[in-house]
Write a protein that holds these residues in place. Structure first.
Motif, PDB file in Angstrom:
ATOM      1  N   THR A  95       0.847  -1.188   0.000  1.00 23.30           N
ATOM      2  CA  THR A  95       0.000   0.000   0.000  1.00 23.30           C
ATOM      3  C   THR A  95       0.887   1.244   0.000  1.00 23.30           C
ATOM      4  O   THR A  95       2.069   1.168   0.356  1.00 23.30           O
ATOM      5  CB  THR A  95      -0.896   0.027   1.244  1.00 23.30           C
ATOM      6  N   PRO A  96       0.336   2.397  -0.362  1.00 27.22           N
ATOM      7  CA  PRO A  96       1.129   3.630  -0.274  1.00 27.22           C
ATOM      8  C   PRO A  96       1.675   3.870   1.137  1.00 27.22           C
ATOM      9  O   PRO A  96       2.808   4.326   1.290  1.00 27.22           O
ATOM     10  CB  PRO A  96       0.136   4.715  -0.691  1.00 27.22           C
ATOM     11  N   GLY A  97       0.871   3.550   2.146  1.00 26.54           N
ATOM     12  CA  GLY A  97       1.330   3.728   3.519  1.00 26.54           C
ATOM     13  C   GLY A  97       2.529   2.849   3.844  1.00 26.54           C
ATOM     14  O   GLY A  97       3.467   3.283   4.517  1.00 26.54           O
ATOM     15  N   ALA A  98       2.495   1.591   3.363  1.00 27.90           N
ATOM     16  CA  ALA A  98       3.613   0.683   3.604  1.00 27.90           C
ATOM     17  C   ALA A  98       4.864   1.162   2.891  1.00 27.90           C
ATOM     18  O   ALA A  98       5.976   1.062   3.420  1.00 27.90           O
ATOM     19  CB  ALA A  98       3.241  -0.726   3.153  1.00 27.90           C
ATOM     20  N   ILE A  99       4.691   1.691   1.689  1.00 27.19           N
ATOM     21  CA  ILE A  99       5.827   2.218   0.937  1.00 27.19           C
ATOM     22  C   ILE A  99       6.424   3.421   1.668  1.00 27.19           C
ATOM     23  O   ILE A  99       7.643   3.520   1.826  1.00 27.19           O
ATOM     24  CB  ILE A  99       5.395   2.597  -0.494  1.00 27.19           C
ATOM     25  N   ALA A 100       5.564   4.327   2.119  1.00 20.84           N
ATOM     26  CA  ALA A 100       6.032   5.512   2.844  1.00 20.84           C
ATOM     27  C   ALA A 100       6.806   5.110   4.094  1.00 20.84           C
ATOM     28  O   ALA A 100       7.874   5.666   4.389  1.00 20.84           O
ATOM     29  CB  ALA A 100       4.848   6.400   3.221  1.00 20.84           C
ATOM     30  N   GLN A 101       6.278   4.127   4.823  1.00 22.20           N
ATOM     31  CA  GLN A 101       6.929   3.674   6.055  1.00 22.20           C
ATOM     32  C   GLN A 101       8.265   3.027   5.744  1.00 22.20           C
ATOM     33  O   GLN A 101       9.271   3.288   6.414  1.00 22.20           O
ATOM     34  CB  GLN A 101       6.022   2.686   6.793  1.00 22.20           C
ATOM     35  N   ASN A 102       8.306   2.175   4.720  1.00 18.11           N
ATOM     36  CA  ASN A 102       9.544   1.470   4.380  1.00 18.11           C
ATOM     37  C   ASN A 102      10.616   2.435   3.894  1.00 18.11           C
ATOM     38  O   ASN A 102      11.791   2.290   4.242  1.00 18.11           O
ATOM     39  CB  ASN A 102       9.261   0.415   3.311  1.00 18.11           C
ATOM     40  N   LEU A 103      10.229   3.415   3.075  1.00 13.30           N
ATOM     41  CA  LEU A 103      11.202   4.360   2.527  1.00 13.30           C
ATOM     42  C   LEU A 103      11.451   5.543   3.458  1.00 13.30           C
ATOM     43  O   LEU A 103      12.343   6.352   3.206  1.00 13.30           O
ATOM     44  CB  LEU A 103      10.723   4.886   1.169  1.00 13.30           C
ATOM     45  N   GLN A 104      10.625   5.656   4.515  1.00 16.09           N
ATOM     46  CA  GLN A 104      10.724   6.746   5.481  1.00 16.09           C
ATOM     47  C   GLN A 104      10.603   8.110   4.784  1.00 16.09           C
ATOM     48  O   GLN A 104      11.445   8.994   4.937  1.00 16.09           O
ATOM     49  CB  GLN A 104      12.027   6.652   6.280  1.00 16.09           C
ATOM     50  N   SER A 106       7.422  11.102   3.438  1.00 16.15           N
ATOM     51  CA  SER A 106       6.095  11.599   3.798  1.00 16.15           C
ATOM     52  C   SER A 106       5.031  11.061   2.844  1.00 16.15           C
ATOM     53  O   SER A 106       5.344  10.554   1.752  1.00 16.15           O
ATOM     54  CB  SER A 106       6.083  13.133   3.752  1.00 16.15           C
ATOM     55  N   THR A 107       3.773  11.220   3.242  1.00 16.77           N
ATOM     56  CA  THR A 107       2.647  10.813   2.402  1.00 16.77           C
ATOM     57  C   THR A 107       2.651  11.592   1.093  1.00 16.77           C
ATOM     58  O   THR A 107       2.429  11.024   0.019  1.00 16.77           O
ATOM     59  CB  THR A 107       1.323  11.060   3.146  1.00 16.77           C
ATOM     60  N   ALA A 108       2.931  12.899   1.171  1.00 16.14           N
ATOM     61  CA  ALA A 108       2.970  13.729  -0.037  1.00 16.14           C
ATOM     62  C   ALA A 108       4.072  13.274  -0.984  1.00 16.14           C
ATOM     63  O   ALA A 108       3.875  13.181  -2.198  1.00 16.14           O
ATOM     64  CB  ALA A 108       3.165  15.194   0.340  1.00 16.14           C
ATOM     65  N   SER A 109       5.247  12.968  -0.425  1.00 17.77           N
ATOM     66  CA  SER A 109       6.363  12.498  -1.250  1.00 17.77           C
ATOM     67  C   SER A 109       6.039  11.147  -1.878  1.00 17.77           C
ATOM     68  O   SER A 109       6.418  10.880  -3.022  1.00 17.77           O
ATOM     69  CB  SER A 109       7.637  12.382  -0.418  1.00 17.77           C
ATOM     70  N   THR A 110       5.325  10.301  -1.128  1.00 18.17           N
ATOM     71  CA  THR A 110       4.943   8.988  -1.657  1.00 18.17           C
ATOM     72  C   THR A 110       3.992   9.141  -2.836  1.00 18.17           C
ATOM     73  O   THR A 110       4.127   8.446  -3.846  1.00 18.17           O
ATOM     74  CB  THR A 110       4.285   8.131  -0.553  1.00 18.17           C
ATOM     75  N   THR A 111       3.046  10.051  -2.710  1.00 14.49           N
ATOM     76  CA  THR A 111       2.101  10.291  -3.811  1.00 14.49           C
ATOM     77  C   THR A 111       2.844  10.745  -5.064  1.00 14.49           C
ATOM     78  O   THR A 111       2.585  10.254  -6.175  1.00 14.49           O
ATOM     79  CB  THR A 111       1.058  11.346  -3.398  1.00 14.49           C
TER      80      THR A 111
END
Length: 197
Positions: A95-104, A106-111
């Motif tokens: 999920t986007p949240g899992a990607i954000a957490q793994n890469l450390q 932000s949500t905006a950067s993940t988007t």
């Protein structure tokens, strides 16, 4: 031929270039490393080990830069694709949240990251099968094949080096690397309070 001594700061062209990773050249006055109790053989072995670590870092950096150029992606993009491959391998939904957490990041950067990867044809976004509010990110098959065929094959060669070690040697190397990682960890570090000795 001149009998004058070389000027201050000049170097004899025939002299060997000092190793950047030897204790003698990087810490001649033992401001950082107390070498009492170390024999010349001990110091030579430590110098060799530090040089080998430097060569490993250089090889990893070269491989990383080559893979980024080949895939025409940034470092964070490549880390995201690696995460997607691993998630797929172990059968979990990325999920986007899992990607954000793994890469450390932000949500905006993940988007922005996912928008960029999707526009380039590397990923696909679908609705989560059990949570319609969430998205699942999958890597496109061609991107996965390219990554596995190039970077993956090269990275897998690390296993060949590990395979050549005996079990006791693997345990020793593992302990050494873990110990070194703890020694240079930035956790709780205060640069102002640092004392070379």
């Amino acid at each position: 031929m001149s009998d004058r001594p070389p000027q201050q700061g000049s170097r004899d062209p025939g002299a060997a270039v000092p190793s950047l990773f030897s204790l003698a050249s990087s810490d001649p006055d033992q401001e950082l490393v107390d070498r009492s109790g170390l024999s010349p053989e001990d110091i030579a072995q430590i110098d060799g080990l530090m040089t080998a670590l430097s060569r490993l870092r250089a090889a990893e950096r070269e491989l990383s830069e080559a893979s980024l150029r080949y895939m025409q992606l940034g470092e964070t993009d490549m880390r995201a694709l690696h995460f997607l491959i691993v998630s797929e391998n172990i059968g979990i939904s990325a999920t986007p949240g899992a990607i954000a957490q793994n890469l450390q990041i932000s949500t905006a950067s993940t988007t922005k990251l996912l928008d960029r990867l999707e526009a380039a044809g590397h990923i696909h976004r679908t609705r989560h099968p059990s949570d319609r509010r969430a998205l699942v990110i999958t890597i496109e098959p061609e991107t996965r094949r390219t990554a596995m065929r190039t970077i993956g094959v090269q990275q897998a060669r690390r296993v060949d080096a590990a395979r050549r070690l005996r079990p006791a040697e693997r345990e020793m190397v593992t302990r050494f690397l873990q110990d070194m990682a703890e020694e240079i960890s930035l956790e709780g570090l205060d640069w102002q309070a640092q004392d070379p000795r």
